[in-house]
Design a protein around this motif. Structure first.
Motif, PDB file in Angstrom:
ATOM      1  N   ARG A   5      23.684  40.399  41.790  1.00 49.97           N
ATOM      2  CA  ARG A   5      24.137  41.443  40.785  1.00 49.97           C
ATOM      3  C   ARG A   5      24.762  42.634  41.046  1.00 49.97           C
ATOM      4  NH1 ARG A   5      21.156  42.696  35.100  1.00 49.97           N
ATOM      5  NH2 ARG A   5      23.152  43.656  33.776  1.00 49.97           N
ATOM      6  N   LYS A   6      24.432  43.232  42.195  1.00 49.20           N
ATOM      7  CA  LYS A   6      24.755  44.442  42.682  1.00 49.20           C
ATOM      8  C   LYS A   6      26.057  44.170  43.272  1.00 49.20           C
ATOM      9  CE  LYS A   6      23.958  48.700  45.196  1.00 49.20           C
ATOM     10  NZ  LYS A   6      22.983  49.351  45.708  1.00 49.20           N
ATOM     11  N   ILE A   7      26.096  43.306  44.279  1.00 51.91           N
ATOM     12  CA  ILE A   7      27.308  42.992  44.871  1.00 51.91           C
ATOM     13  C   ILE A   7      28.511  42.523  43.988  1.00 51.91           C
ATOM     14  CG2 ILE A   7      28.443  40.963  46.326  1.00 51.91           C
ATOM     15  CD1 ILE A   7      25.887  40.950  48.092  1.00 51.91           C
ATOM     16  N   LEU A   8      28.169  41.732  42.980  1.00 55.29           N
ATOM     17  CA  LEU A   8      29.034  41.199  41.906  1.00 55.29           C
ATOM     18  C   LEU A   8      29.691  42.509  41.140  1.00 55.29           C
ATOM     19  CD1 LEU A   8      27.372  38.149  40.804  1.00 55.29           C
ATOM     20  CD2 LEU A   8      29.526  38.154  41.875  1.00 55.29           C
ATOM     21  N   VAL A   9      28.846  43.553  40.829  1.00 52.33           N
ATOM     22  CA  VAL A   9      29.271  44.754  39.768  1.00 52.33           C
ATOM     23  C   VAL A   9      29.996  45.544  40.810  1.00 52.33           C
ATOM     24  CG1 VAL A   9      28.235  46.566  38.744  1.00 52.33           C
ATOM     25  CG2 VAL A   9      27.111  44.477  38.335  1.00 52.33           C
ATOM     26  N   THR A  10      29.654  45.671  42.191  1.00 53.15           N
ATOM     27  CA  THR A  10      30.351  46.242  43.047  1.00 53.15           C
ATOM     28  C   THR A  10      32.000  45.665  43.219  1.00 53.15           C
ATOM     29  OG1 THR A  10      28.488  47.010  44.216  1.00 53.15           O
ATOM     30  CG2 THR A  10      30.777  47.249  45.265  1.00 53.15           C
ATOM     31  N   LYS A  11      31.974  44.527  43.075  1.00 54.58           N
ATOM     32  CA  LYS A  11      33.416  43.665  43.234  1.00 54.58           C
ATOM     33  C   LYS A  11      34.158  44.204  41.980  1.00 54.58           C
ATOM     34  CE  LYS A  11      32.832  39.799  46.158  1.00 54.58           C
ATOM     35  NZ  LYS A  11      32.717  38.379  46.325  1.00 54.58           N
ATOM     36  N   LEU A  12      33.395  44.026  40.878  1.00 52.61           N
ATOM     37  CA  LEU A  12      34.057  44.347  39.491  1.00 52.61           C
ATOM     38  C   LEU A  12      34.615  45.907  39.345  1.00 52.61           C
ATOM     39  CD1 LEU A  12      34.756  43.625  36.570  1.00 52.61           C
ATOM     40  CD2 LEU A  12      32.534  44.352  35.970  1.00 52.61           C
ATOM     41  N   GLU A  14      35.171  47.812  42.103  1.00 57.33           N
ATOM     42  CA  GLU A  14      36.467  47.853  43.145  1.00 57.33           C
ATOM     43  C   GLU A  14      37.619  47.001  42.816  1.00 57.33           C
ATOM     44  OE1 GLU A  14      34.383  47.705  46.860  1.00 57.33           O
ATOM     45  OE2 GLU A  14      33.204  49.635  46.509  1.00 57.33           O
ATOM     46  N   TYR A  15      37.560  46.081  41.879  1.00 54.10           N
ATOM     47  CA  TYR A  15      38.500  44.825  41.626  1.00 54.10           C
ATOM     48  C   TYR A  15      38.773  44.027  42.671  1.00 54.10           C
ATOM     49  CZ  TYR A  15      41.938  42.852  38.665  1.00 54.10           C
ATOM     50  OH  TYR A  15      42.607  42.022  37.636  1.00 54.10           O
ATOM     51  N   LYS A  16      37.723  43.684  43.435  1.00 54.74           N
ATOM     52  CA  LYS A  16      37.860  42.957  44.703  1.00 54.74           C
ATOM     53  C   LYS A  16      38.031  41.394  44.538  1.00 54.74           C
ATOM     54  CE  LYS A  16      36.998  46.279  47.692  1.00 54.74           C
ATOM     55  NZ  LYS A  16      38.241  46.948  48.704  1.00 54.74           N
ATOM     56  N   ALA A  17      37.855  40.816  43.119  1.00 51.75           N
ATOM     57  CA  ALA A  17      38.095  39.413  43.156  1.00 51.75           C
ATOM     58  C   ALA A  17      38.690  39.301  41.443  1.00 51.75           C
ATOM     59  CB  ALA A  17      36.929  38.809  43.126  1.00 51.75           C
ATOM     60  N   PRO A  18      39.344  38.166  41.293  1.00 53.75           N
ATOM     61  CA  PRO A  18      39.790  38.093  39.863  1.00 53.75           C
ATOM     62  C   PRO A  18      38.566  38.293  38.821  1.00 53.75           C
ATOM     63  CG  PRO A  18      40.524  36.085  41.157  1.00 53.75           C
ATOM     64  CD  PRO A  18      39.466  37.107  41.907  1.00 53.75           C
ATOM     65  N   ILE A  19      38.915  39.197  37.895  1.00 54.01           N
ATOM     66  CA  ILE A  19      37.772  39.569  36.714  1.00 54.01           C
ATOM     67  C   ILE A  19      37.189  38.411  36.018  1.00 54.01           C
ATOM     68  CG2 ILE A  19      37.432  40.909  34.848  1.00 54.01           C
ATOM     69  CD1 ILE A  19      38.168  42.511  37.412  1.00 54.01           C
ATOM     70  N   GLY A  20      37.818  37.521  35.817  1.00 51.03           N
ATOM     71  CA  GLY A  20      37.289  36.397  35.029  1.00 51.03           C
ATOM     72  C   GLY A  20      36.089  35.657  36.022  1.00 51.03           C
ATOM     73  N   ASP A  21      36.712  35.451  37.317  1.00 51.75           N
ATOM     74  CA  ASP A  21      35.478  34.870  38.294  1.00 51.75           C
ATOM     75  C   ASP A  21      34.177  35.883  38.328  1.00 51.75           C
ATOM     76  OD1 ASP A  21      37.567  32.928  38.437  1.00 51.75           O
ATOM     77  OD2 ASP A  21      38.131  33.804  40.597  1.00 51.75           O
ATOM     78  N   ILE A  22      34.475  37.138  38.339  1.00 50.94           N
ATOM     79  CA  ILE A  22      33.299  37.828  38.624  1.00 50.94           C
ATOM     80  C   ILE A  22      32.358  37.905  37.247  1.00 50.94           C
ATOM     81  CG2 ILE A  22      32.467  40.235  38.822  1.00 50.94           C
ATOM     82  CD1 ILE A  22      35.108  40.779  40.398  1.00 50.94           C
ATOM     83  N   ASN A  64      41.813  44.206  31.253  1.00 54.10           N
ATOM     84  CA  ASN A  64      40.797  43.142  31.406  1.00 54.10           C
ATOM     85  C   ASN A  64      39.892  43.816  32.233  1.00 54.10           C
ATOM     86  OD1 ASN A  64      42.149  41.650  29.796  1.00 54.10           O
ATOM     87  ND2 ASN A  64      42.588  40.147  31.319  1.00 54.10           N
ATOM     88  N   TRP A  65      40.162  44.606  33.489  1.00 54.61           N
ATOM     89  CA  TRP A  65      39.305  45.525  34.096  1.00 54.61           C
ATOM     90  C   TRP A  65      38.653  46.389  33.636  1.00 54.61           C
ATOM     91  CZ3 TRP A  65      39.457  50.557  36.056  1.00 54.61           C
ATOM     92  CH2 TRP A  65      38.692  50.841  36.674  1.00 54.61           C
ATOM     93  N   ALA A  66      39.338  47.269  32.802  1.00 54.06           N
ATOM     94  CA  ALA A  66      38.652  48.353  31.934  1.00 54.06           C
ATOM     95  C   ALA A  66      37.530  47.812  30.921  1.00 54.06           C
ATOM     96  CB  ALA A  66      39.765  49.423  31.177  1.00 54.06           C
ATOM     97  N   ASN A  67      38.165  46.559  30.062  1.00 54.40           N
ATOM     98  CA  ASN A  67      37.362  46.048  29.100  1.00 54.40           C
ATOM     99  C   ASN A  67      35.885  45.572  29.950  1.00 54.40           C
ATOM    100  OD1 ASN A  67      37.979  46.030  26.439  1.00 54.40           O
ATOM    101  ND2 ASN A  67      39.969  45.135  26.978  1.00 54.40           N
ATOM    102  N   ALA A  68      36.016  44.974  31.169  1.00 49.56           N
ATOM    103  CA  ALA A  68      34.982  44.353  31.785  1.00 49.56           C
ATOM    104  C   ALA A  68      33.827  45.493  32.083  1.00 49.56           C
ATOM    105  CB  ALA A  68      35.320  43.490  32.883  1.00 49.56           C
ATOM    106  N   ILE A  69      34.387  46.773  32.466  1.00 52.25           N
ATOM    107  CA  ILE A  69      33.543  47.759  32.848  1.00 52.25           C
ATOM    108  C   ILE A  69      32.918  48.564  31.934  1.00 52.25           C
ATOM    109  CG2 ILE A  69      34.023  47.489  35.072  1.00 52.25           C
ATOM    110  CD1 ILE A  69      35.668  50.009  34.746  1.00 52.25           C
ATOM    111  N   GLU A  70      33.604  48.687  30.634  1.00 51.67           N
ATOM    112  CA  GLU A  70      33.473  49.446  29.695  1.00 51.67           C
ATOM    113  C   GLU A  70      31.897  49.311  29.086  1.00 51.67           C
ATOM    114  OE1 GLU A  70      35.715  51.472  25.789  1.00 51.67           O
ATOM    115  OE2 GLU A  70      35.946  49.209  26.091  1.00 51.67           O
ATOM    116  N   HIS A  71      31.170  50.225  29.011  1.00 50.78           N
ATOM    117  CA  HIS A  71      29.730  50.129  28.195  1.00 50.78           C
ATOM    118  C   HIS A  71      28.739  49.153  29.152  1.00 50.78           C
ATOM    119  CE1 HIS A  71      31.548  52.612  25.081  1.00 50.78           C
ATOM    120  NE2 HIS A  71      32.428  51.535  24.595  1.00 50.78           N
ATOM    121  N   ARG A  72      29.076  48.844  29.956  1.00 51.80           N
ATOM    122  CA  ARG A  72      28.165  47.980  30.906  1.00 51.80           C
ATOM    123  C   ARG A  72      26.982  48.823  31.384  1.00 51.80           C
ATOM    124  NH1 ARG A  72      29.281  42.794  32.873  1.00 51.80           N
ATOM    125  NH2 ARG A  72      27.271  42.908  34.103  1.00 51.80           N
TER     126      ARG A  72
END
Length: 119
Positions: A5-12, A14-22, A64-72
């Protein structure tokens, strides 16, 4: 092998992969978290906006990036910039009720962050 989970959240963040995939990979972990696994800093926001300005990312991708991280619950905000980061993520996640995501907005946000001695 599934990434942590930490690796995935870090990728999110840092936008290191497509947001949908993460987000698809993160589904198995659920939404709730007792701890912040990653801390969002002004650098992360500046990086995404600079990628937008250089046409590497579109306004929809930034939203989409901002939506994905907002309030997590598993993403914290760097404490000395918490209010600023929270407000700017809200702006970017909700352009219809705030400001359209365009290069002028991106430049203003970056200047605002950098004027607060952010590197």
């Amino acid at each position: 092998m599934m990434e942590s989970r930490k690796i995935l959240v870090t990728k999110l963040v840092e936008y290191k992969a497509p947001i949908g995939d993460i987000l698809e990979d993160l589904k198995s972990y659920g939404w709730d978290s007792e701890i912040n696994l990653v801390t969002l800093t002004p650098f992360h926001l500046i990086n995404v906006l600079e990628r937008f300005i250089s046409n590497e990312l579109s306004d929809v991708q930034v939203r989409n990036w901002a939506n994905a991280i907002e309030h997590r619950e598993d993403i914290g905000l760097l404490s000395e910039y918490k209010d600023t980061l929270d407000e700017m993520i809200f702006w970017l996640a909700n352009p219809v009720i705030n400001y359209p995501i365009n290069k002028d907005l991106a430049i203003r946000v970056i200047k605002n962050l950098k004027s607060n001695n952010v590197q």
